[in-house]
Design an enzyme around this catalytic site. Structure first.
Site, PDB file in Angstrom:
ATOM      1  CD  GLU A  89      -2.962   1.060   2.277  1.00 14.78           C
ATOM      2  OE1 GLU A  89      -3.589  -0.016   2.379  1.00 14.78           O
ATOM      3  OE2 GLU A  89      -3.203   2.058   2.976  1.00 14.78           O
ATOM      4  NE  ARG A 107     -16.532   6.904   9.202  1.00 12.55           N
ATOM      5  CZ  ARG A 107     -16.422   6.977  10.513  1.00 12.55           C
ATOM      6  NH1 ARG A 107     -17.479   6.783  11.268  1.00 12.55           N
ATOM      7  NH2 ARG A 107     -15.271   7.218  11.093  1.00 12.55           N
ATOM      8  N   GLY A 108     -14.004   6.761   5.675  1.00 17.26           N
ATOM      9  CA  GLY A 108     -13.048   7.849   5.915  1.00 17.26           C
ATOM     10  C   GLY A 108     -13.328   8.516   7.247  1.00 17.26           C
ATOM     11  CG  ASP A 109     -11.194   8.725  10.254  1.00 17.55           C
ATOM     12  OD1 ASP A 109     -12.183   8.191  10.788  1.00 17.55           O
ATOM     13  OD2 ASP A 109     -10.091   8.161  10.129  1.00 17.55           O
ATOM     14  CE  LYS A 123     -16.593  -2.442   6.048  1.00 16.35           C
ATOM     15  NZ  LYS A 123     -15.691  -1.386   6.544  1.00 16.35           N
ATOM     16  CD  GLN A 183      -6.724   0.798  12.472  1.00 15.94           C
ATOM     17  OE1 GLN A 183      -7.262   1.794  12.040  1.00 15.94           O
ATOM     18  NE2 GLN A 183      -6.888   0.387  13.703  1.00 15.94           N
TER      19      GLN A 183
HETATM   20  P1  FAD Z   1     -17.234   1.951   8.322  1.00 14.57           P
HETATM   21  O1  FAD Z   1     -17.177   0.555   7.872  1.00 14.57           O
HETATM   22  O2  FAD Z   1     -18.363   2.792   7.832  1.00 14.57           O
HETATM   23  O3  FAD Z   1     -17.240   1.947   9.940  1.00 14.57           O
HETATM   24  C1  FAD Z   1     -17.061   3.163  10.644  1.00 14.57           C
HETATM   25  C2  FAD Z   1     -17.702   3.083  12.019  1.00 14.57           C
HETATM   26  O4  FAD Z   1     -19.135   3.074  11.875  1.00 14.57           O
HETATM   27  C3  FAD Z   1     -17.360   1.828  12.824  1.00 14.57           C
HETATM   28  O5  FAD Z   1     -17.273   2.201  14.181  1.00 14.57           O
HETATM   29  C4  FAD Z   1     -18.543   0.897  12.587  1.00 14.57           C
HETATM   30  O6  FAD Z   1     -18.754   0.006  13.690  1.00 14.57           O
HETATM   31  C5  FAD Z   1     -19.701   1.892  12.452  1.00 14.57           C
HETATM   32  N1  FAD Z   1     -20.717   1.424  11.502  1.00 14.57           N
HETATM   33  C6  FAD Z   1     -20.502   1.015  10.225  1.00 14.57           C
HETATM   34  N2  FAD Z   1     -21.675   0.655   9.643  1.00 14.57           N
HETATM   35  C7  FAD Z   1     -22.642   0.856  10.571  1.00 14.57           C
HETATM   36  C8  FAD Z   1     -24.058   0.676  10.564  1.00 14.57           C
HETATM   37  N3  FAD Z   1     -24.700   0.218   9.469  1.00 14.57           N
HETATM   38  N4  FAD Z   1     -24.742   0.985  11.687  1.00 14.57           N
HETATM   39  C9  FAD Z   1     -24.101   1.434  12.815  1.00 14.57           C
HETATM   40  N5  FAD Z   1     -22.766   1.621  12.867  1.00 14.57           N
HETATM   41  C10 FAD Z   1     -22.034   1.337  11.751  1.00 14.57           C
HETATM   42  N6  FAD Z   1      -8.940   6.594   5.252  1.00 14.57           N
HETATM   43  C11 FAD Z   1      -8.830   7.495   4.249  1.00 14.57           C
HETATM   44  O7  FAD Z   1      -9.264   8.645   4.391  1.00 14.57           O
HETATM   45  N7  FAD Z   1      -8.239   7.168   3.067  1.00 14.57           N
HETATM   46  C12 FAD Z   1      -7.760   5.926   2.820  1.00 14.57           C
HETATM   47  O8  FAD Z   1      -7.241   5.663   1.724  1.00 14.57           O
HETATM   48  C13 FAD Z   1      -7.871   4.938   3.860  1.00 14.57           C
HETATM   49  N8  FAD Z   1      -7.447   3.680   3.663  1.00 14.57           N
HETATM   50  C14 FAD Z   1      -7.653   2.732   4.643  1.00 14.57           C
HETATM   51  C15 FAD Z   1      -7.287   1.396   4.391  1.00 14.57           C
HETATM   52  C16 FAD Z   1      -7.480   0.422   5.349  1.00 14.57           C
HETATM   53  C17 FAD Z   1      -7.110  -1.023   5.043  1.00 14.57           C
HETATM   54  C18 FAD Z   1      -8.034   0.776   6.621  1.00 14.57           C
HETATM   55  C19 FAD Z   1      -8.191  -0.280   7.685  1.00 14.57           C
HETATM   56  C20 FAD Z   1      -8.401   2.081   6.876  1.00 14.57           C
HETATM   57  C21 FAD Z   1      -8.227   3.074   5.892  1.00 14.57           C
HETATM   58  N9  FAD Z   1      -8.601   4.398   6.089  1.00 14.57           N
HETATM   59  C22 FAD Z   1      -8.486   5.326   5.090  1.00 14.57           C
HETATM   60  C23 FAD Z   1      -9.130   4.815   7.400  1.00 14.57           C
HETATM   61  C24 FAD Z   1     -10.675   4.680   7.490  1.00 14.57           C
HETATM   62  O9  FAD Z   1     -11.274   5.561   6.584  1.00 14.57           O
HETATM   63  C25 FAD Z   1     -11.083   5.008   8.936  1.00 14.57           C
HETATM   64  O10 FAD Z   1     -10.627   3.989   9.804  1.00 14.57           O
HETATM   65  C26 FAD Z   1     -12.553   5.302   9.183  1.00 14.57           C
HETATM   66  O11 FAD Z   1     -12.673   5.746  10.538  1.00 14.57           O
HETATM   67  C27 FAD Z   1     -13.490   4.100   9.024  1.00 14.57           C
HETATM   68  O12 FAD Z   1     -13.666   3.755   7.732  1.00 14.57           O
HETATM   69  P2  FAD Z   1     -14.478   2.395   7.348  1.00 14.57           P
HETATM   70  O13 FAD Z   1     -14.589   2.368   5.907  1.00 14.57           O
HETATM   71  O14 FAD Z   1     -13.892   1.233   8.047  1.00 14.57           O
HETATM   72  O15 FAD Z   1     -15.896   2.765   8.025  1.00 14.57           O
END
Ligand code: FAD
Length: 286
Positions: free
Chosen positions: A11, A102-104, A160, A171
């Site tokens: 990555e 989702r992102g932060d 998801k 992560q």
């Molecule tokens: P989600 O899967 O949406 O989860 C986020 C939170 O919401 C979790 O606490 C989950 O329990 C909760 N949640 C999800 N769905 C629901 C639901 N239906 N109902 C209630 N609660 C729910 N960030 C970037 O900005 N750019 C990148 O390129 C990037 N690459 C990454 C690559 C990897 C392999 C990883 C592990 C992370 C990466 N991140 C990146 C960071 C990531 O965007 C953050 O960790 C963010 O906080 C969560 O993204 P997610 O897609 O896992 O979110």
């Protein structure tokens, strides 16, 4: 019958300034010799400014080096129209693989009206069948830092995956037992897609503290002792951090992990050192 080869992926992130812009081309050239199955390219959640750079790097990987590229797409600040534009650009350069995130939240950027969670993005991409994307997702062996508890986090992950995720990438984690316990939780809730273990070679103390705090990852005693012992000895810290990552990978491979995903932080020399230690175990030629 021979065992399937474990997947090996890398990555990288797009450069943040002009100097790094030049360096990334050398980094990609070096990484292309490590026989990765694919290379992921991150994309900052903050907006569209850096999407051009992400797509440029993805195109180089895919079209110049002929290595599969997976492009990351965080949706928290995106509208459906912006996502469609991005998917269109990916299609034009031949990219078919998306890590849906989702992102932060980025301060002062308006939050999306269309997407709350990564699963909303997965569903949206899936509903546009004409694009034919393979969709991947992120997961957290120590629980997502904002999740209330394990139950809600695992339920969300199941939603998801069921929305259309075919593989998960974890992560970073520094204690393999967290990964094995997480795999059991996945099995319990019926998540059966391959899970690629995200390994980050941590080669300096400041980086260790910053990244683990940011991700909510714990530093196990074995790694804490490395940080304490080599805090003022950068070369030794680099060697110990690299060896620690190799040790994690060897253990994961002996336990039949689906894939090793190396967070190389654009450091090709560390990636090469790790690759040289494990390429036989990955079933790669030298
Ligand atoms: P989600 O899967 O949406 O989860 C986020 C939170 O919401 C979790 O606490 C989950 O329990 C909760 N949640 C999800 N769905 C629901 C639901 N239906 N109902 C209630 N609660 C729910 N960030 C970037 O900005 N750019 C990148 O390129 C990037 N690459 C990454 C690559 C990897 C392999 C990883 C592990 C992370 C990466 N991140 C990146 C960071 C990531 O965007 C953050 O960790 C963010 O906080 C969560 O993204 P997610 O897609 O896992 O979110």
């Amino acid at each position: 019958m021979s065992e399937p080869k474990p997947c090996f992926s890398l990555e990288v992130f797009p450069p943040r300034n002009t100097d790094d812009s030049r360096k990334i081309y050398e980094v990609l050239e070096d990484l292309s010799h490590l026989q990765p199955d694919f290379i992921n390219v991150t994309y900052g959640a903050g907006g569209s400014k850096n999407s051009d750079k992400t797509l440029e790097i993805v195109s180089l990987i895919q079209n110049h080096y002929h290595i599969k590229a997976i492009v990351h797409l965080p949706c928290i600040h995106k509208s459906q129209e912006e996502v469609l534009d991005f998917l269109d650009s990916c299609t034009k350069i031949g990219v078919k693989d998306i890590l849906a995130l989702r992102g932060d939240k980025v301060e002062n950027a308006p939050v999306s009206k269309d997407f709350t969670y990564a699963s909303d993005l997965v569903r949206f991409i899936e509903s546009h069948k004409a694009f034919k994307f393979e969709i991947y997702g992120a997961c957290y062996p120590e629980k997502h830092s904002q999740a209330l508890d394990w139950v809600s986090d695992m339920k969300a992950l199941k939603i998801k995956v069921d929305a259309g995720v075919s593989r998960l990438f974890t992560q970073l984690f520094l204690d393999n037992d967290d990964f094995y316990a997480f795999k059991e939780k996945c099995a319990l809730v019926g998540i059966n897609v391959p899970i690629h273990a995200g390994i980050m070679p941590i080669i300096n103390v400041a980086q260790a503290r910053k990244i683990t705090a940011m991700c909510g990852s714990k530093i196990p005693p074995k790694f804490e002792r490395i940080l304490q012992k080599y805090a003022d000895k950068p070369k030794m810290m680099c060697e110990a951090g690299t060896a620690y990552a190799v040790d994690q990978i060897v253990d994961l491979l002996t336990r039949g992990v689906d894939g090793i995903h190396l967070y190389v932080l654009n450091n090709a020399s560390v990636a090469r050192k790790i690759y040289e230690s494990i390429h036989c175990l990955l079933g790669r030629s030298s």
